[in-house]
Enzyme design. Structure first.
Site, PDB file in Angstrom:
ATOM      1  N   LEU A 253       0.870  -1.190   0.000  1.00  0.00           N
ATOM      2  CA  LEU A 253       0.000   0.000   0.000  1.00  0.00           C
ATOM      3  C   LEU A 253       0.890   1.217   0.000  1.00  0.00           C
ATOM      4  O   LEU A 253       1.181   1.780   1.044  1.00  0.00           O
ATOM      5  CB  LEU A 253      -0.817   0.035   1.284  1.00  0.00           C
ATOM      6  N   SER A 254       1.342   1.622  -1.148  1.00  0.00           N
ATOM      7  CA  SER A 254       2.216   2.792  -1.090  1.00  0.00           C
ATOM      8  C   SER A 254       1.881   3.773  -2.198  1.00  0.00           C
ATOM      9  O   SER A 254       2.499   4.807  -2.313  1.00  0.00           O
ATOM     10  CB  SER A 254       3.671   2.372  -1.163  1.00  0.00           C
ATOM     11  N   LYS A 255       0.939   3.446  -3.002  1.00  0.00           N
ATOM     12  CA  LYS A 255       0.658   4.368  -4.094  1.00  0.00           C
ATOM     13  C   LYS A 255      -0.726   5.002  -3.902  1.00  0.00           C
ATOM     14  O   LYS A 255      -1.570   4.453  -3.216  1.00  0.00           O
ATOM     15  CB  LYS A 255       0.735   3.643  -5.450  1.00  0.00           C
TER      16      LYS A 255
END
Ligand code: GLU
Ligand code: ZN
Length: 255
Positions: A253-255
Site C-alpha cells: 500500500l504505497s501508491k
C-alpha cells in the site's frame, strides 16, 4: 554505553505521503516521545529527477495535521542540520573520497547503454541482475584514458565477494545476507548527488541516530548500510524493520 534515543523520519519528496510513510513517522515519533528522546525529520531529496513540487509541504502539513511534532528538521532547524540532503552534498562527497582512498569504493565509467545491454544479457542467461564489476579493477592508465574521453563516472562500493553480513534486528531478530548476492551498488551518481544508501548512512551517523525504525521493504538495504558503517568506521544504529501494511490483495500500500 547506551546512546540517547534519536530517531528519524526520512521521507523522499517523490510524492505525497501515504499510510505507509505516515505509520513509519508515527512509530518513530511514539518511540522518541516514549523514551524521552528526539524525533528528527530529514528530507531525502537526492533524486533530482523524481522530485515532486509541493511534496515537502504536503509531508510537513500531514505531520502537523496528525499532531506529530519534530524536535529537529525543516522549519525548526537544529544542531545537526541542514536537514535537506540536497544541502549536504560536500559531506557525502568527502565520505566517498575517503572510501576511494581506502580502496572500498571505485569509479565506474560504464555508459547507460552498456548497463542496459548487460542487464538484457543477464536476463537472457537467467542470471541474477546486478552490476558485473566491469570497472572494479581498472588500472590508473585505463582510468586516465576514460577520463580523457570526458566521461563523468559514478562511484560504486566494493562489496566483499564472499562472507556474510549479519545483524540483530530489533523486531526480526538475527538476519543474515550472503555478500555474494549483493552487487557493487552506486554511492555517488554522475550528477554529484549521493544515492539513498550513502546519504542515509552518512546522515544517520552524523545526526547520531540511535535506532532506525523503518518498513520491511528496506531490510535488503541493511547489509549494504552495515558494510558502509564498517568501512567508514562508524558505529551502526539499531535497526528495526516493521512489517509492511498490505492491501487486501497483499500488494504494497504505497501508491
Ligand atoms: N528516504 C527513504 C524513504 O523514502 C528512507 C528509508 C529509511 O528510513 O532508511 O522511505
Ligand atoms: Zn563500470
Amino acid at each position: 554505553m547506551t546512546r540517547p534515543v534519536r530517531v528519524r523520519y526520512a521521507p523522499s519528496p517523490t510524492g505525497y505521503p501515504h499510510v505507509g510513510n505516515i505509520r513509519t513517522a508515527l512509530f518513530n515519533w511514539l518511540f522518541a516521545r516514549h523514551s524521552g528522546g528526539s524525533f528528527i525529520v530529514r528530507i531525502e531529496d537526492t533524486d533530482v529527477n523524481r522530485r515532486v513540487e509541493g511534496a515537502v509541504a504536503a509531508i510537513l502539513d500531514g505531520l502537523r495535521w496528525l499532531g506529530i511534532d519534530w524536535d529537529e528538521g525543516p522549519e525548526v532547524g537544529g544542531e545537526y542540520g541542514p536537514y535537506f540532503q540536497s544541502q549536504r552534498l560536500e559531506i557525502y562527497q568527502a565520505a566517498v573520497q575517503r572510501l576511494i582512498a581506502q580502496g572500498d569504493a571505485y569509479y565506474c565509467y560504464c555508459s547507460p547503454q552498456r548497463l542496459t545491454e548487460m542487464r538484457a544479457e543477464q536476463a537472457r542467461l537467467k542470471q541474477p541482475p546486478g552490476y558485473d564489476r566491469h570497472c572494479r579493477n581498472l588500472s590508473d592508465e585505463e582510468r586516465r584514458c576514460l577520463e580523457s574521453e570526458g566521461i563523468t563516472p559514478v562511484v560504486r562500493f566494493k562489496m566483499p565477494l564472499e562472507g556474510q553480513t549479519c545483524f540483530n534486528d530489533f523486531i526480526r531478530g538475527e538476519v543474515t545476507f550472503e555478500n555474494s548476492v549483493i552487487d557493487d551498488f552506486v554511492l555517488l551518481k554522475s550528477d554529484g548527488y549521493p544515492t539513498y544508501h550513502l546519504a542515509s548512512v552518512v546522515d544517520d551517523h552524523r545526526m547520531e541516530i540511535s535506532h532506525v525504525l523503518r518498513a520491511e521493504e528496506w531490510v535488503s538495504s541493511a547489509p549494504r548500510h552495515l558494510l558502509l558503517y564498517r568501512a567508514l568506521g562508524y558505529e551502526s544504529p539499531i535497526f528495526a524493520h516493521m512489517p509492511m501494511i498490505l492491501g487486501t490483495d497483499r500488494s504494497k500500500l504505497s501508491k
